[in-house]
Design an enzyme around this catalytic site. Structure first.
Site, short mmCIF file in Angstrom:
data_model
loop_
_atom_site.label_atom_id
_atom_site.label_comp_id
_atom_site.label_asym_id
_atom_site.label_seq_id
_atom_site.Cartn_x
_atom_site.Cartn_y
_atom_site.Cartn_z
N SER A 1 0.92 -1.29 0.12
CA SER A 1 0.14 0.09 -0.11
C SER A 1 0.91 1.09 0.03
O SER A 1 1.86 1.29 -0.64
CB SER A 1 -1.02 -0.14 1.06
OG SER A 1 -1.98 1.01 1.09
N ASP B 1 -7.88 -4.28 -6.95
CA ASP B 1 -7.67 -3.24 -6.04
C ASP B 1 -7.45 -1.83 -6.63
O ASP B 1 -6.89 -1.82 -7.69
CB ASP B 1 -6.18 -3.78 -5.29
CG ASP B 1 -5.80 -2.95 -4.26
OD1 ASP B 1 -6.33 -1.99 -3.71
OD2 ASP B 1 -4.53 -3.04 -3.90
N HIS C 1 -7.86 -5.00 -1.19
CA HIS C 1 -6.37 -4.22 -0.93
C HIS C 1 -5.51 -5.20 0.06
O HIS C 1 -4.50 -4.72 0.25
CB HIS C 1 -6.45 -2.73 -0.56
CG HIS C 1 -5.41 -2.00 -0.26
ND1 HIS C 1 -4.56 -1.94 -1.45
CD2 HIS C 1 -4.87 -1.63 0.58
CE1 HIS C 1 -3.45 -1.24 -1.09
NE2 HIS C 1 -3.70 -0.73 0.27
#
Lengths: 514, 514
Positions: A302, A365, A421
């Site tokens: 991320s 995602d 995610h």
């Protein structure tokens, strides 16, 4: 060829995962005679293993001292696999841009991607997210016992330094803050660590080199920080980077996170950048002239993936990946669900520097599509050329390994943005991936229950509670007075930023750092 | 006179509760040299103790084997107090309707109210509320290790029987159900236990008699079941009770919960009523002719308080509180935040039978005002007389001990309905209560942090996380295969309802029970 043995079976039937036995040759273990509870169903799922599987997920302190059947199998696998990694580690680190290694999927690469992904996952498992903890925003464990505290007893790495960033930047939804007034730091968050592979002979032989690993924390569930991004590229050179080319640009929010500091704070009086660069310099100096080769591997999920790319670039741009003897140390970033970081010139500059980036993403995602959702490397060439000078034309770096959670029979097909995610889910998808169009078959039998540690992603019939990772009593314990307290946790010597002024001045371009 | 020593101090300043030291003579314990974290503040709160304090709250399995300073003080207190309880237990159990014992508050009564309240609290601490557990709705511990599993090592009681009720009644919001399909029972919920004081010589001397304790579970947070109540009184005689008087009525929902059964279910094929009556009969027969006297004490919070009143009444009405030798065993119900149960005739009948009820309530709690919010024992006499025949005229039974959470300097003044109903908070309020208009002073120093186990009631500056009681990893553990599972928990022999047909037929009025 993907090494899927013909006897592979994947039957994720509606049974509790706990009844999944991992020895296809021993599908019917005797039931416990003590336990006669009627819901115990008979084993109905066999998970096969291919060679080159990942290390076992050993991520919980509760597993202290337990040598499991899984451990034994893992050691067997590692023994078989170690020879290949030792011989091929430069290719696994991306020397040839992973050509021919991803389709079909190379089992050693898969295993290494899971291993580095677990080093990024460790940043979540160790982070104190609880706003009612006075240590909210810190690491829950001391540096020296970091991996042990997570139940990872054979990581083969020692944490050399913790990394912190100041929360006084414009990403308010990224940082965790305690609700209490008396806290370990008002302005810092723990952001990850620098680790170095240890001297254990077997581990060194397995890796084939000494590895400096840098892991950056991202966010597990809350994606609001994406909205906080200013969607504005600015030249990295204005932020102290060595790069003399003002057309090399990166997202301003990531740059701020990486370079900002708070001189009033013990933890972030040096920027994350200064912390990581000085530590890499120290470690390369210490280990660079060993007989063993050296590698630098940066990992992150991320927003941590963005920091991984930025810091990998920075290390190379600063020339820190050269030993005193003049050897060039390969620099690799493995990112998981990472966003775009810079513009096309940033990507080109990283390629010039030889920094290798492999991005593992779930196709569903949205984070890897941010920022630059509308104007990015996929835009028509003419438009890109036109927009190249504009501040919002973003570009991914490196190679992409695209996974699809809808291919896993373990996972719900339709989930919300933050679930798609999830990092643990990516590691599960890696474990089952064998190449484009190939059937999903778990390679190592990596426990699918881990997916639900901080998500609600597994299909209900596996009966794994969603978001099950939690501390007993939110970390409250009884003291010797018999009272329930939040124990004092952090030893200052492990956490306070050491004074790195002297190291900063030794960097090749000290004026740009200080 | 309340026994508040003149040196009592209560200074709940804005400091972490963990810094509260319990020895006023030793306010400044040396700080640990290992821990140098800056938030450790100096002790600033002294909590005094009066004689006759409660037993220490030992409610967590994590405390296994730790003898704390609190334990030692508790033993000292108990030694002093035991002589008084031994001599006065009949008064403490309500022989004289607690005349003169509540204002000022008698320290032995206070201590006993906390002790029985903790036996009711144990029903919450042991209950599996997690809808993602396949054991949702059951007790988390085996009967023989019930108190030990809760960290209550010196309860002095052994659990003789678990109590279950069928969820097939019209209180849908009361019962906990698993979201999974494979569960321990589709139609039953664990409702509490019958325990009997053990043979430990010191404990027997302390209590002054053999005690049969019955604890009923209620609800901690969700109060929706109040709305589910049909607000309809029906004659108890229609539900198999021995009572020949059809004007003795109780709330139909409570009667259903107490008397319904599900013949297809191993756990609730006998009604809660049948389970408790047969067990009381068995225990009175077993212990009734001992040299020691015998007592029957029923405890419960919230809806569990209603069941406590109903079952105390039932035991007496069935004549089960008479030994073979003809001795009458006193029957007492201690209820906490309990609602009204029956009509005026029900109350009168309980008085005729000599059943004693002491109701501990927080004045801000709505549950004790339900049902019958508009027509109850406080209505004008003429109206009551008029409405006596109507189905909705409810009446409380016994004596009330009214507490007010706004008197505690530890608690937030303004809270929601379910927080004001919290049982741990009531126990905290008991600990500080010395009589009407008296200053709130903790008697035993019972840990105020316990209040926040399942609520957000403590003032923020005490820095105790709200709702902190939780299991590590929602009870998931790694099995020998290295996989994370929900362990099989329940041993059938501990939980399945034993066949009590033969006992039922031995009851005095078997036709009414079967």
């Amino acid at each position: 060829m993907a090494t899927i043995p013909s006897h592979s079976l994947l039957l994720p039937n509606p049974v509790n995962l706990q009844t999944a036995h991992s020895f296809p040759l021993k599908p019917h273990l005797p039931q416990s005679t003590m336990i006669t509870f009627p819901t115990r169903s008979s084993p109905a799922m066999a998970i096969s293993r291919t060679e080159g599987a990942s290390v076992s997920p050993r991520v919980e302190p509760e597993s202290y001292g337990i040598t499991t059947a899984e451990d034994i199998r893992r050691r067997d696998r590692e023994a078989k696999e170690s020879k290949r990694l030792r011989d091929t580690w430069r290719k696994i680190q991306g020397e040839d841009d992973w050509a021919g290694l991803m389709d079909p999927m190379d089992p050693v690469l898969r295993s290494e991607l899971i291993r580095y992904g677990e080093m990024a996952q460790a940043c979540y498992d160790a982070f104190d997210f609880d706003p009612f903890s006075k240590y909210c925003g810190s690491c829950r464990f001391t540096r020296k016992k970091f991996f042990d505290s997570l139940g990872i007893f054979d990581s083969g790495y020692e944490v050399a330094r913790y990394l912190y960033a100041t929360s006084n930047i414009n990403l308010p939804n990224f940082f965790s803050k305690s609700r209490w007034s008396k806290v370990w730091s008002k302005n810092a968050n723990w952001m990850g660590y620098v680790a170095v592979s240890d001297d254990d002979e077997a581990k060194r032989r397995r890796l084939g080199r000494r590895d400096i690993a840098i892991a950056w924390r991202g966010t597990v569930t809350q994606l609001e920080w994406i909205a906080d991004l200013k969607d504005f590229l600015k030249p990295v050179s204005g932020n102290g980077f060595r790069c003399p080319d003002p057309t090399v640009k990166a997202e301003s929010g990531f740059l701020d996170l990486y370079t900002d500091k708070d001189t009033t704070c013990n933890f972030s009086k040096f920027s994350a950048r200064e912390q990581v660069l000085t530590e890499v310099k120290r470690l390369v100096e210490r280990y660079g002239d060993e007989e063993d080769d050296l590698s630098i591997t940066v990992t992150g999920h991320s927003l941590g993936g963005a920091l991984a790319v930025l810091s990998a670039y920075d290390v190379a741009e600063m020339g820190l990946n050269r030993t005193r003897g003049g050897k060039v140390v390969p620099v690799t970033a493995f990112t998981y669900g990472g966003p775009r970081v810079g513009n096309i010139r940033f990507k080109e500059r990283m390629e010039e520097l030889g920094v290798k980036v492999l991005r593992v993403v779930n196709e569903h995602d949205v984070v890897p599509k941010s920022p630059g959702l509308f104007l990015n490397e996929r835009a028509p060439h003419a438009l890109k050329k036109l927009a190249g000078g504009l501040p919002w034309c973003y570009c991914h770096v490196g190679e992409k390994l695209a996974l699809d959670h809808q291919n896993s029979p373990f996972l719900k097909s339709s989930v919300d943005l933050s679930t798609a995610h999830n990092l643990e889910a990516l590691l599960h998808l890696l474990d089952g991936y064998h190449g484009k169009g190939q059937r999903f078959v778990l390679s190592s039998g990596r426990d699918p229950a881990l997916v639900n540690k901080a998500s609600d992603f597994l299909k209900d019939h596996f009966m794994v509670p969603p978001n099950w990772r939690q501390d007993a009593n939110k970390g409250m314990v009884r003291n010797t007075e018999g009272r329930w307290i939040q124990p004092d946790r952090i030893r200052a010597e492990d956490h306070h930023a050491p004074d790195i002024h002297h190291l900063l001045t030794q960097l090749q371009y000290p004026s740009q750092l200080l």
